[in-house]
Design a protein around this motif. Structure first.
Motif, short mmCIF file in Angstrom:
data_model
loop_
_atom_site.label_atom_id
_atom_site.label_comp_id
_atom_site.label_asym_id
_atom_site.label_seq_id
_atom_site.Cartn_x
_atom_site.Cartn_y
_atom_site.Cartn_z
N HIS A 88 0.81 -1.36 -0.09
CA HIS A 88 0.10 0.03 0.06
C HIS A 88 0.87 1.21 -0.02
O HIS A 88 1.85 1.42 0.87
CB HIS A 88 -0.98 -0.02 1.21
N ALA A 89 0.60 1.98 -0.88
CA ALA A 89 1.45 3.36 -1.23
C ALA A 89 0.35 4.51 -1.11
O ALA A 89 -0.67 4.20 -1.52
CB ALA A 89 2.04 3.69 -2.46
N THR A 90 0.98 5.56 -0.15
CA THR A 90 -0.24 6.56 0.11
C THR A 90 0.78 7.99 0.24
O THR A 90 1.80 7.90 0.55
CB THR A 90 -0.98 6.29 1.31
N GLY A 91 0.07 9.12 0.01
CA GLY A 91 0.63 10.33 0.27
C GLY A 91 1.54 10.83 -1.13
O GLY A 91 2.27 11.79 -0.82
N ASP A 96 -0.46 11.55 -9.56
CA ASP A 96 -1.06 10.44 -9.63
C ASP A 96 -0.46 9.63 -10.81
O ASP A 96 -0.79 8.42 -11.14
CB ASP A 96 -2.55 10.36 -10.00
N ARG A 97 0.58 10.04 -11.62
CA ARG A 97 1.03 9.25 -12.85
C ARG A 97 2.18 8.32 -11.98
O ARG A 97 3.19 8.61 -12.17
CB ARG A 97 1.96 10.35 -13.76
N ALA A 98 1.73 7.30 -11.68
CA ALA A 98 2.55 6.24 -10.86
C ALA A 98 2.02 4.96 -11.46
O ALA A 98 0.60 4.76 -11.83
CB ALA A 98 2.43 6.55 -9.50
N SER A 99 2.72 3.92 -10.92
CA SER A 99 2.60 2.40 -11.19
C SER A 99 3.10 1.82 -10.06
O SER A 99 4.21 2.37 -9.26
CB SER A 99 2.83 2.03 -12.45
N GLU A 156 -6.99 0.56 -7.76
CA GLU A 156 -7.21 1.76 -8.62
C GLU A 156 -6.19 2.61 -7.67
O GLU A 156 -6.22 2.56 -6.55
CB GLU A 156 -8.54 2.22 -8.72
N ILE A 157 -5.81 3.64 -8.42
CA ILE A 157 -5.51 4.97 -7.93
C ILE A 157 -6.42 5.70 -7.36
O ILE A 157 -7.37 6.14 -7.91
CB ILE A 157 -4.42 5.78 -8.60
N LEU A 158 -6.47 6.15 -5.93
CA LEU A 158 -7.58 6.79 -5.33
C LEU A 158 -7.05 8.12 -4.71
O LEU A 158 -5.85 8.26 -4.22
CB LEU A 158 -8.32 6.01 -4.17
N PRO A 159 -7.91 9.13 -4.41
CA PRO A 159 -7.40 10.39 -4.05
C PRO A 159 -7.46 10.65 -2.60
O PRO A 159 -8.44 9.76 -1.89
CB PRO A 159 -8.55 11.34 -4.59
N ASN A 160 -6.58 11.13 -1.93
CA ASN A 160 -6.62 11.43 -0.44
C ASN A 160 -7.38 12.73 -0.26
O ASN A 160 -7.51 13.55 -1.25
CB ASN A 160 -5.49 11.29 0.19
N HIS A 161 -7.79 13.17 0.97
CA HIS A 161 -8.66 14.28 1.23
C HIS A 161 -7.66 15.45 1.20
O HIS A 161 -8.03 16.70 0.87
CB HIS A 161 -8.97 14.34 2.58
N ASP A 162 -6.25 15.23 1.08
CA ASP A 162 -5.14 16.33 1.19
C ASP A 162 -4.76 16.54 -0.30
O ASP A 162 -3.82 17.57 -0.61
CB ASP A 162 -4.10 16.31 1.95
N GLY A 163 -5.22 16.04 -1.23
CA GLY A 163 -4.79 16.14 -2.76
C GLY A 163 -3.82 15.17 -3.30
O GLY A 163 -3.63 15.26 -4.35
N THR A 164 -3.36 14.22 -2.27
CA THR A 164 -2.48 13.43 -2.76
C THR A 164 -3.09 12.07 -3.28
O THR A 164 -4.43 12.22 -3.17
CB THR A 164 -1.37 12.93 -1.52
N VAL A 203 -1.36 -3.16 -4.40
CA VAL A 203 -1.09 -4.04 -5.10
C VAL A 203 -1.10 -5.26 -4.41
O VAL A 203 -0.05 -5.29 -3.60
CB VAL A 203 -0.15 -3.83 -6.23
N ASP A 204 -1.70 -6.35 -4.47
CA ASP A 204 -1.92 -7.44 -3.63
C ASP A 204 -1.24 -8.52 -4.29
O ASP A 204 -1.15 -8.84 -5.64
CB ASP A 204 -3.32 -8.02 -3.25
N LEU A 205 -0.53 -9.18 -3.35
CA LEU A 205 0.12 -10.59 -3.74
C LEU A 205 -0.39 -11.75 -2.96
O LEU A 205 -0.13 -11.68 -1.90
CB LEU A 205 1.82 -10.70 -3.59
N ASN A 206 -0.94 -12.83 -3.71
CA ASN A 206 -1.42 -14.17 -3.06
C ASN A 206 -0.10 -14.94 -2.73
O ASN A 206 0.47 -15.50 -3.65
CB ASN A 206 -2.41 -14.84 -4.05
#
Length: 340
Positions: A216-219, A223-226, A244-252, A257-260
């Motif tokens: 999990h990546a945040t902040g 949003d041009r990231a993978s 999906e890429i989702l917005p945070n409340h602060d604009g970031t 990405v999950d691994l089984n």
């Protein structure tokens, strides 16, 4: 999906593709929902908002607020746009009802329009489409300057709108000139505050020992990231689930990405890592698959039982202490001499 209102509320600056989006939504027959809502976004960041309860546009970011401070009269213009578009889109609902579309019950009608600009290749594009109750209804084709119905019911509207040359000229000018002109101005206006790259905070999360491990990546910004999982340095796709890429409340932004790991042997964990990368930054953020680094709130049943028993014993001891203290307090209280 965005609105023609709130134009000055949008700067952004990166050497890549920039987007300006507007969404207008009108609802009929739905209680506790504003009859009209307008949202403006730049590069997928909400930068302005108004609705039928708050007709004065509200800037949603620090830099859009700064724009209002620099140009205070612009709010009057956006308020006018909000009021005008509210009337127009409600008229569209009445037109649909006239043609027996959305004739009964609840109806949600949307106009979604905007433009794209690549500041490296200078490529541009624009779009305008309408939706009814969550389904595409009719779109405007910039190449042919005609309307394209997405349903059989929309053909009636198409014929009517194709005859309206004034409407066609308006949208052609709006999408090919005005929208792009505004977008480029916003890029220039917000360059100093938005031309940045915020690295992510990356964590490994897992619900239970048998659940997939979520990277999990945040902040991060933009949003041009993978993000992806690798094994022995090679990207893998099997047993991987991308969020999906989702917005945070602060604009970031945030993403996962999950691994089984059900088929991954403990001795092979060191062969896996999670990679986060920006499209225009060479340095990646790499996180090794390490059991010691995984964060979880899962409690083994045995530990839960021990905790429950321990908690019960502690509770009983506290109760005994309270009861003993109560008797001592009453005894001392009975020995006191009343004050008259």
């Amino acid at each position: 999906m965005k609105l023609i209102l709130l134009f000055l509320f949008c700067p952004i600056a990166f050497s890549a593709k920039h987007t300006l989006r507007y969404t207008l939504t009108a609802a009929s027959g739905i209680p506790n929902l504003p009859e009209f809502v307008a949202v403006a976004l730049v590069d997928n960041v909400e930068i302005g908002y108004c609705d039928s309860h708050r007709i004065n546009p509200e800037p949603k970011t620090d830099w859009s607020k700064k724009g209002v401070e620099l140009y205070p009269n612009v709010l009057d213009w956006y308020t006018y746009k909000c009021e005008r578009n509210q009337r127009l889109i409600k008229m569209r609902i009445e037109s649909l009802k006239k043609h027996f579309i959305c004739s009964t019950g609840a109806c949600v009608f949307q106009r979604m329009n905007g433009c794209d600009w690549d500041d490296q290749t200078a490529d541009t594009s624009g779009f305008n489409r309408y939706g009814c109750n969550g389904e595409d209804f009719i779109t405007f084709d910039l190449k042919t300057l005609t309307w394209v119905g997405q349903t059989s019911q929309a053909d009636i509207i198409k014929q009517e709108w194709d005859r309206d040359t004034r409407r066609i000229r308006f949208w052609n000018n709006t999408l090919t000139y005005e929208c792009l002109h505004s977008l480029k101005e916003y890029v220039a206006f917000g360059k100093s505050s938005l031309q940045r790259t915020d690295p992510p905070s990356v964590s490994l999360l897992q619900k239970t020992p048998s659940s997939p491990v979520s990277c999990h990546a945040t902040g991060f910004y933009p949003d041009r990231a993978s993000m992806f999982w690798r094994k022995d340095g090679e990207e893998i796709h099997e047993d991987v689930d991308h969020g999906e890429i989702l917005p945070n409340h602060d604009g970031t932004f945030q993403m996962r990405v999950d691994l089984n790991i059900s088929s991954v042997k403990p001795e092979d964990w060191s062969r896996y890592d999670c990679v986060f990368q920006f499209s225009d930054v060479k340095k990646d953020v790499i996180t090794k698959l390490d059991k010691a680094e995984i964060r979880t709130n899962w409690v083994p049943p045995s530990d839960f039982l021990v905790a429950a028993v321990t908690g019960g014993v502690v509770g009983l001891l506290l109760l005994l202490v309270c009861i003993t203290g109560l008797f001592i307090w009453r005894k001392n209280d009975n020995n006191r001499i009343p004050v008259l």
